[in-house]
Design a protein around this motif. Structure first.
Motif, PDB file in Angstrom:
ATOM      1  N   ASP A  51      12.113 -16.111  -0.949  1.00  0.00           N
ATOM      2  CA  ASP A  51      10.785 -15.507  -0.839  1.00  0.00           C
ATOM      3  C   ASP A  51      10.706 -14.660   0.431  1.00  0.00           C
ATOM      4  N   PHE A  52      10.081 -13.471   0.307  1.00  0.00           N
ATOM      5  CA  PHE A  52      10.001 -12.559   1.444  1.00  0.00           C
ATOM      6  C   PHE A  52       9.165 -13.133   2.593  1.00  0.00           C
ATOM      7  N   ASP A  53       8.241 -14.032   2.306  1.00  0.00           N
ATOM      8  CA  ASP A  53       7.457 -14.637   3.386  1.00  0.00           C
ATOM      9  C   ASP A  53       8.352 -15.383   4.373  1.00  0.00           C
ATOM     10  N   HIS A  54       9.451 -15.926   3.882  1.00  0.00           N
ATOM     11  CA  HIS A  54      10.374 -16.647   4.752  1.00  0.00           C
ATOM     12  C   HIS A  54      11.299 -15.697   5.515  1.00  0.00           C
ATOM     13  N   PHE A  55      11.313 -14.407   5.112  1.00  0.00           N
ATOM     14  CA  PHE A  55      12.126 -13.427   5.823  1.00  0.00           C
ATOM     15  C   PHE A  55      11.447 -12.932   7.098  1.00  0.00           C
ATOM     16  N   ALA A  56      10.151 -13.208   7.247  1.00  0.00           N
ATOM     17  CA  ALA A  56       9.376 -12.633   8.345  1.00  0.00           C
ATOM     18  C   ALA A  56       9.984 -13.020   9.695  1.00  0.00           C
ATOM     19  N   ILE A 114       7.642  12.728 -10.479  1.00  0.00           N
ATOM     20  CA  ILE A 114       7.693  11.257 -10.487  1.00  0.00           C
ATOM     21  C   ILE A 114       8.701  10.759  -9.463  1.00  0.00           C
ATOM     22  N   LEU A 115       9.890  11.369  -9.429  1.00  0.00           N
ATOM     23  CA  LEU A 115      10.932  10.918  -8.508  1.00  0.00           C
ATOM     24  C   LEU A 115      10.562  11.204  -7.052  1.00  0.00           C
ATOM     25  N   SER A 116       9.885  12.323  -6.783  1.00  0.00           N
ATOM     26  CA  SER A 116       9.519  12.678  -5.415  1.00  0.00           C
ATOM     27  C   SER A 116       8.227  12.018  -4.968  1.00  0.00           C
ATOM     28  N   GLY A 117       7.519  11.396  -5.894  1.00  0.00           N
ATOM     29  CA  GLY A 117       6.248  10.782  -5.558  1.00  0.00           C
ATOM     30  C   GLY A 117       6.328   9.273  -5.523  1.00  0.00           C
ATOM     31  N   ILE A 118       6.035   8.659  -6.631  1.00  0.00           N
ATOM     32  CA  ILE A 118       5.920   7.199  -6.668  1.00  0.00           C
ATOM     33  C   ILE A 118       7.258   6.510  -6.418  1.00  0.00           C
ATOM     34  N   VAL A 119       8.372   7.085  -6.896  1.00  0.00           N
ATOM     35  CA  VAL A 119       9.690   6.455  -6.698  1.00  0.00           C
ATOM     36  C   VAL A 119      10.124   6.564  -5.244  1.00  0.00           C
ATOM     37  N   LEU A 120      10.020   7.746  -4.654  1.00  0.00           N
ATOM     38  CA  LEU A 120      10.412   7.914  -3.259  1.00  0.00           C
ATOM     39  C   LEU A 120       9.522   7.075  -2.339  1.00  0.00           C
ATOM     40  N   ASN A 121       8.219   7.020  -2.622  1.00  0.00           N
ATOM     41  CA  ASN A 121       7.313   6.209  -1.806  1.00  0.00           C
ATOM     42  C   ASN A 121       7.662   4.727  -1.890  1.00  0.00           C
ATOM     43  N   ALA A 122       8.074   4.273  -3.078  1.00  0.00           N
ATOM     44  CA  ALA A 122       8.460   2.867  -3.223  1.00  0.00           C
ATOM     45  C   ALA A 122       9.695   2.555  -2.388  1.00  0.00           C
ATOM     46  N   ALA A 123      10.652   3.461  -2.357  1.00  0.00           N
ATOM     47  CA  ALA A 123      11.860   3.241  -1.551  1.00  0.00           C
ATOM     48  C   ALA A 123      11.524   3.197  -0.070  1.00  0.00           C
ATOM     49  N   PHE A 124      10.646   4.100   0.381  1.00  0.00           N
ATOM     50  CA  PHE A 124      10.276   4.067   1.800  1.00  0.00           C
ATOM     51  C   PHE A 124       9.505   2.802   2.141  1.00  0.00           C
ATOM     52  N   PHE A 125       8.605   2.382   1.260  1.00  0.00           N
ATOM     53  CA  PHE A 125       7.857   1.149   1.517  1.00  0.00           C
ATOM     54  C   PHE A 125       8.803  -0.039   1.687  1.00  0.00           C
ATOM     55  N   ALA A 126       9.814  -0.110   0.844  1.00  0.00           N
ATOM     56  CA  ALA A 126      10.754  -1.223   0.927  1.00  0.00           C
ATOM     57  C   ALA A 126      11.512  -1.202   2.254  1.00  0.00           C
ATOM     58  N   LEU A 127      11.947  -0.022   2.693  1.00  0.00           N
ATOM     59  CA  LEU A 127      12.648   0.081   3.977  1.00  0.00           C
ATOM     60  C   LEU A 127      11.714  -0.253   5.139  1.00  0.00           C
ATOM     61  N   ALA A 128      10.480   0.241   5.083  1.00  0.00           N
ATOM     62  CA  ALA A 128       9.528  -0.014   6.160  1.00  0.00           C
ATOM     63  C   ALA A 128       9.193  -1.497   6.252  1.00  0.00           C
ATOM     64  N   ARG A 129       9.026  -2.163   5.116  1.00  0.00           N
ATOM     65  CA  ARG A 129       8.755  -3.600   5.145  1.00  0.00           C
ATOM     66  C   ARG A 129       9.928  -4.349   5.778  1.00  0.00           C
ATOM     67  N   ALA A 130      11.141  -3.962   5.437  1.00  0.00           N
ATOM     68  CA  ALA A 130      12.315  -4.639   5.987  1.00  0.00           C
ATOM     69  C   ALA A 130      12.388  -4.479   7.502  1.00  0.00           C
ATOM     70  N   PHE A 131      12.131  -3.269   7.989  1.00  0.00           N
ATOM     71  CA  PHE A 131      12.270  -3.027   9.432  1.00  0.00           C
ATOM     72  C   PHE A 131      11.105  -3.615  10.231  1.00  0.00           C
ATOM     73  N   LEU A 172      13.230  -7.288  10.584  1.00  0.00           N
ATOM     74  CA  LEU A 172      14.074  -6.956  11.740  1.00  0.00           C
ATOM     75  C   LEU A 172      13.264  -6.157  12.756  1.00  0.00           C
ATOM     76  N   PRO A 173      12.199  -6.734  13.294  1.00  0.00           N
ATOM     77  CA  PRO A 173      11.282  -5.938  14.124  1.00  0.00           C
ATOM     78  C   PRO A 173      11.848  -5.642  15.509  1.00  0.00           C
ATOM     79  N   GLY A 174      11.678  -4.381  15.931  1.00  0.00           N
ATOM     80  CA  GLY A 174      11.877  -4.005  17.313  1.00  0.00           C
ATOM     81  C   GLY A 174      13.279  -4.000  17.861  1.00  0.00           C
ATOM     82  N   ASP A 175      14.310  -3.843  17.035  1.00  0.00           N
ATOM     83  CA  ASP A 175      15.663  -3.762  17.561  1.00  0.00           C
ATOM     84  C   ASP A 175      15.927  -2.329  18.025  1.00  0.00           C
ATOM     85  N   VAL A 176      16.154  -2.156  19.317  1.00  0.00           N
ATOM     86  CA  VAL A 176      16.274  -0.815  19.892  1.00  0.00           C
ATOM     87  C   VAL A 176      17.528  -0.104  19.392  1.00  0.00           C
ATOM     88  N   ALA A 177      18.657  -0.797  19.318  1.00  0.00           N
ATOM     89  CA  ALA A 177      19.901  -0.165  18.861  1.00  0.00           C
ATOM     90  C   ALA A 177      19.753   0.330  17.421  1.00  0.00           C
TER      91      ALA A 177
END
Length: 660
Positions: free
Chosen positions: A184-189, A238-255, A259-264
């Motif tokens: 579960d992603f809640d445990h990844f926090a 479709i690919l430049s809108g909802i699909v691309l936004n979904a990919a960015f959301f997933a990366l932003a959630r992960a970072f 993995l918050p605040g890693d300078v390197a």
């Protein structure tokens, strides 16, 4: 109806579309299901965003991991809203190809997968949704074949690179889940806080590869033109809108959460984003096809958002939470304007295709013969992507520079130098993007027809869709003081400790404080028309005093040709020459088939540029795979004796293993 039920209802409609498309019945009904589903998602986001809260979670007792939980956070709702608006118009108009079954199936799968990436809250379900989204994109494009596809090479190239990303993503999620002890992603926090620096960087790079394959970070952006160039503009929207936004959301959630605040890792992210943006926009400027140019532009804008995400992490790593929230907010704002503007231009490309039968950027005088909405949409969307005031792209680019200029607050010299160089890179990107969209608007809709028979104007449906999306871009900019309240909620969902620091002071937009810098697109929309009255009055006075004189254009001393229109090559050749070390341009001139030694009957000139990473990165693995396939080719000889011998060897190996 409660808003949390609108997203599942949209998913049901898309599943119904998938069934109808597979059965080959109900073309209009299938397309209506796609459009209504996208509209329901936009309504759900608009309903929930003013409350500043996540959509209530929905939990099922079944799913890939045994159970599944679906929840849309405020940042997911924000990105989903603008991606769904572009998808609504794209699905309402449909593909320009006659093969509607695969297109509707692919659109349904793409949007279902994107919705899952936005809302599913465990690793297994997320990976399934990610693969469904990738499969949908392939199905979306595979049946159209509206360009020179070289037998689908671009599509297979896309699938191969996306699978490389999927493997990297699977590896990263396995490493995170093993450390968290749960899927579960809640445990990844904040699980990455306890990691050693090298482990955080390794996982972060794997996530950049996994999500960057979809976002078009280098070297993955090279699949964009080949894949987009095979499909219609509706597919690109479709690919430049909802699909691309979904990919960015997933990366932003992960970072931001895992993995918050890693300078390197943040420095790597900023460097990768800036280089990707520069290279993508350089190649966009050289394209002569609506879809291929806009494809590279999508990679460029995704890279700008990734750069802002990296800058946000740099600030967070040094405890500057307010500036970290600013960077994240600007990334969300940038992708919102991009989804609307790119949707407008992709559908404008389909409108041009309906008129002329191709997607080539040639001056055909469409603006003179099309309804007003078509021209307004193309001009407003091009202005936004060229970062011209008062459009949404201008606001997000201004905020981007203000965010990067805040680098002097950082204590570490590597971080400060990174943001300084990133600012220079973004300036170069903005300058080339400006020229790129001057080229697109000037060659795509302006000028006069090159044929003796005048072309008709764009169809009313495409004109209305392009115009409404273009007006939505302007509405986003003018209403920015009110839209920013929704972004504040999205920022606080990811940065709970960020102090309240508004991005606007009344109608004035500010980067956290009005003592640093400010603009007001809301006031510009009033001031610009008033300022335009001055040159108009001067022009009127001059025409009363002086007679208008007309003179022919200069054509290098040669007789005036039948049509003196600017060509794409003439427009971009100077940049192609200056950046020859990047483009590796080739120019070929050959005579026609029926030529004599002394009298030339026909000459053909072709000019092209070479992909930067194809030879250095992709060609070697391709040759290795081809060599292995050639070596294993005799195994498929078709001779029964060879097959029986192989079976005998396998039996002997099985018996040997059993005896040991």
């Amino acid at each position: 109806m409660r808003p949390e039920w609108l997203a599942p209802l949209a998913a049901v409609l898309w599943l119904l579309c998938l069934v109808l498309a597979c059965a080959g019945i109900g073309r209009v009904l299938a397309r209506a299901c796609l459009a209504v589903g996208a509209l329901l998602l936009a309504i759900a986001a608009l309903w929930q965003l003013p409350r500043g809260m996540a959509m209530p979670a929905l939990t099922t007792s079944w799913g890939p991991a045994g159970s599944a939980r679906f929840m849309l956070t405020p940042d997911a709702l924000w990105l989903l809203l603008f991606g769904a608006l572009a998808a609504f118009f794209a699905t309402a108009l449909g593909t320009t190809s006659l093969r509607w079954r695969s297109w509707c199936s692919g659109a349904a799968l793409s949007m279902l997968g994107a919705l899952g990436c936005f809302g599913l809250q465990d690793a297994v379900s997320f990976l399934v949704a990610w693969e469904v989204m990738s499969l949908g994109g392939a199905v979306l494009l595979i049946g159209e074949k509206l360009g020179d596809t070289r037998e689908g090479r671009g599509l297979f190239f896309m699938l191969s690179l996306l699978e490389v990303g999927a493997v990297a993503l699977l590896t990263a999620l396995l490493m995170l889940s093993s450390s968290a002890g749960h899927l579960d992603f809640d445990h990844f926090a904040n699980v990455g806080v306890a990691f050693a620096t090298w482990r955080r960087v390794v996982i972060g790079v794997l996530l950049l590869i996994g999500f960057g394959a979809k976002l078009g970070l280098l070297p993955f952006y090279e699949w964009y033109p080949g894949a987009y160039g095979q499909g219609s503009g509706a597919s690109g929207a479709i690919l430049s809108g909802i699909v691309l936004n979904a990919a960015f959301f997933a990366l932003a959630r992960a970072f931001t959460s895992w993995l918050p605040g890693d300078v390197a890792l943040a420095i790597i992210t900023v460097a990768l984003g800036v280089l990707s943006a520069i290279l993508a926009v350089l190649y966009a400027f050289q394209e002569n096809d609506w879809r291929r140019l806009l494809a590279f532009s999508s990679a460029e804008n995704a890279a700008i958002a990734v750069t802002l995400l990296g800058a946000s992490q740099l600030f967070r790593g040094e405890g500057l939470d307010a500036l970290a929230g600013l960077g994240f907010a600007v990334a969300l704002l940038h992708l919102a304007g991009h989804a609307l503007a790119k949707g407008a231009l992709m559908l404008a490309a389909d409108g041009a295709y309906r008129v002329s039968g191709d997607y080539e950027l040639i001056q055909r005088g469409l603006l003179r013969r099309s309804p007003w909405l078509y021209g307004i949409g193309v001009v407003f969307a091009s202005m936004s992507l060229a970062a011209m005031p008062p459009q949404a792209g201008f606001v997000s680019e201004w905020f981007t520079f203000q965010t990067l200029f805040q680098g002097f607050h950082l204590a570490g010299m590597p971080a400060r130098l990174t943001l300084s160089l990133a600012g220079a890179g973004m300036a170069l990107t903005a300058a080339i993007a400006f020229a790129t969209f001057v080229k697109l608007a000037g060659l795509g809709v302006l000028g006069d027809a090159t044929k003796k028979t005048p072309l008709p104007g764009a169809e009313r449906g495409y004109a209305c869709a392009t115009g409404l999306l273009g007006l939505a871009v302007l509405a986003l900019a003018v209403g920015m003081p009110w839209w920013l309240s929704a972004i504040d909620a999205a920022v606080h969902a990811r940065f709970a400790d960020v102090p309240a620091a508004p991005l606007h002071d009344g109608l004035i937009l500010v980067p956290l404080t009005n003592t640093f810098a400010f603009i007001s697109p809301t006031k510009l929309i009033i001031a610009c028309p008033l300022l335009a009255l001055v040159p108009l009055v001067l022009l009127g006075m001059a025409r009363r005093r002086h007679r208008v004189r007309r003179a022919s254009a200069w054509f290098g001393g040669l007789p005036k040709p039948a049509h003196g229109n600017t060509t794409p090559l003439a427009f971009s050749n100077a940049m192609r020459t200056f950046y020859g070390f990047v483009y590796h341009p080739t120019d070929d001139v050959e005579q026609g088939p029926d030529h004599s030694e002394y009298f030339v009957q026909e000459m053909r000139h072709t000019a092209s540029v070479s992909p930067l990473f194809e030879a250095a990165v992709f060609r070697t693995p391709t040759r290795i795979v081809q060599s292995v396939a050639k070596a294993l080719g005799p195994l498929q000889s078709g001779h029964m004796n060879i097959y029986l011998g192989m079976v005998g060897v396998l039996l002997m190996l099985i018996l040997a293993l059993g005896l040991t």
